[in-house]
Design an enzyme around this catalytic site. Structure first.
Site, PDB file in Angstrom:
ATOM      1  CB  CYS A  86      21.919 -20.475  10.410  1.00 47.41           C
ATOM      2  SG  CYS A  86      21.227 -18.906  10.988  1.00 47.41           S
ATOM      3  CG  ASP A  87      21.522 -15.450   8.012  1.00 49.70           C
ATOM      4  OD1 ASP A  87      21.118 -16.073   9.018  1.00 49.70           O
ATOM      5  OD2 ASP A  87      20.983 -14.405   7.617  1.00 49.70           O
ATOM      6  CB  CYS A 128      13.818 -20.535  27.702  1.00 51.35           C
ATOM      7  SG  CYS A 128      15.022 -19.247  27.356  1.00 51.35           S
ATOM      8  CB  CYS A 131       9.690 -17.884  29.779  1.00 50.29           C
ATOM      9  SG  CYS A 131       9.359 -16.145  29.401  1.00 50.29           S
ATOM     10  CB  CYS A 141      18.792 -15.555  17.005  1.00 54.65           C
ATOM     11  SG  CYS A 141      20.049 -16.201  15.878  1.00 54.65           S
TER      12      CYS A 141
END
Length: 193
Positions: A86-87, A128, A131, A141
């Site tokens: 990934c960047d 999460c 949620c 991210c």
């Protein structure tokens, strides 16, 4: 238009630098831009966050890796052909290989890259997973997961995203109804509840 929040950390830590946007400011920014957009720009100005969100309401997968259930398709290639997961993760542990000696498809579909992508959902904390906005965010991210939580780390921008999602919800529902009725999303107002 694409908006990318600046969240920088002190190297080797989970501590955000002072120049990082706060969750509150990020949420307020998105809401301010959204409110301007819904007045006259729907269908004329395309904003990645808003278009992606409407797509999610329509049942499509996220068009942005940040809010997809898994990640791993936004790879980074260095000038010498080195490929990373990934960047945001150009680190030795995320090195996949070099394009001068390996096929791109083989590296992208490698077990290492698949595991990297699946880790996004697998490492979500309990907050999460329960949620109401999970399907819109999936923890954001992984590079921004800085806040200690039960069973993992929460995204630095979590509360801002929640504020934005709550604000947008009635508009997104109305835009979806307009589209389902064969009208442009800009005709959302007649479907507001």
């Amino acid at each position: 238009m694409q908006f990318i929040p600046i969240v920088d950390t002190i190297p080797g830590t989970n501590m955000a630098l002072a120049r990082s946007v706060s969750a509150q400011d990020w949420g307020d920014f998105l809401i301010t831009i959204f409110d301007e957009w819904i007045k006259a720009d729907i269908g004329r100005v395309f904003v990645g966050h808003f278009d992606m969100l409407l797509g999610l309401y329509a049942g499509y997968p996220s068009s942005m890796c940040v809010h997809a259930k898994t990640c791993g398709r936004a790879l980074a290639v260095e000038h010498n052909g080195d490929l990373y997961s990934c960047d945001h993760f150009v680190r030795p542990e995320n090195y996949l290989g070099n394009l001068q000696t390996a096929e791109l498809c083989a590296l992208v579909d490698s077990r290492k890259q698949q595991d990297f992508g699946q880790a996004k959902f697998a490492t979500l904390p309990r907050e999460c997973r329960t949620c109401e906005f999970l399907r819109l965010c999936y923890g954001g991210c992984p590079k921004n997961r800085l806040l200690d939580a039960s069973g993992g780390r929460l995204n630095w921008l979590c509360s801002g995203y929640k504020k934005f999602y709550r604000h947008c919800h009635p508009y997104m529902k109305a835009m979806l109804k307009a589209i389902e009725g064969g009208l442009p999303a800009a005709d959302y107002a007649r479907f507001m509840e």
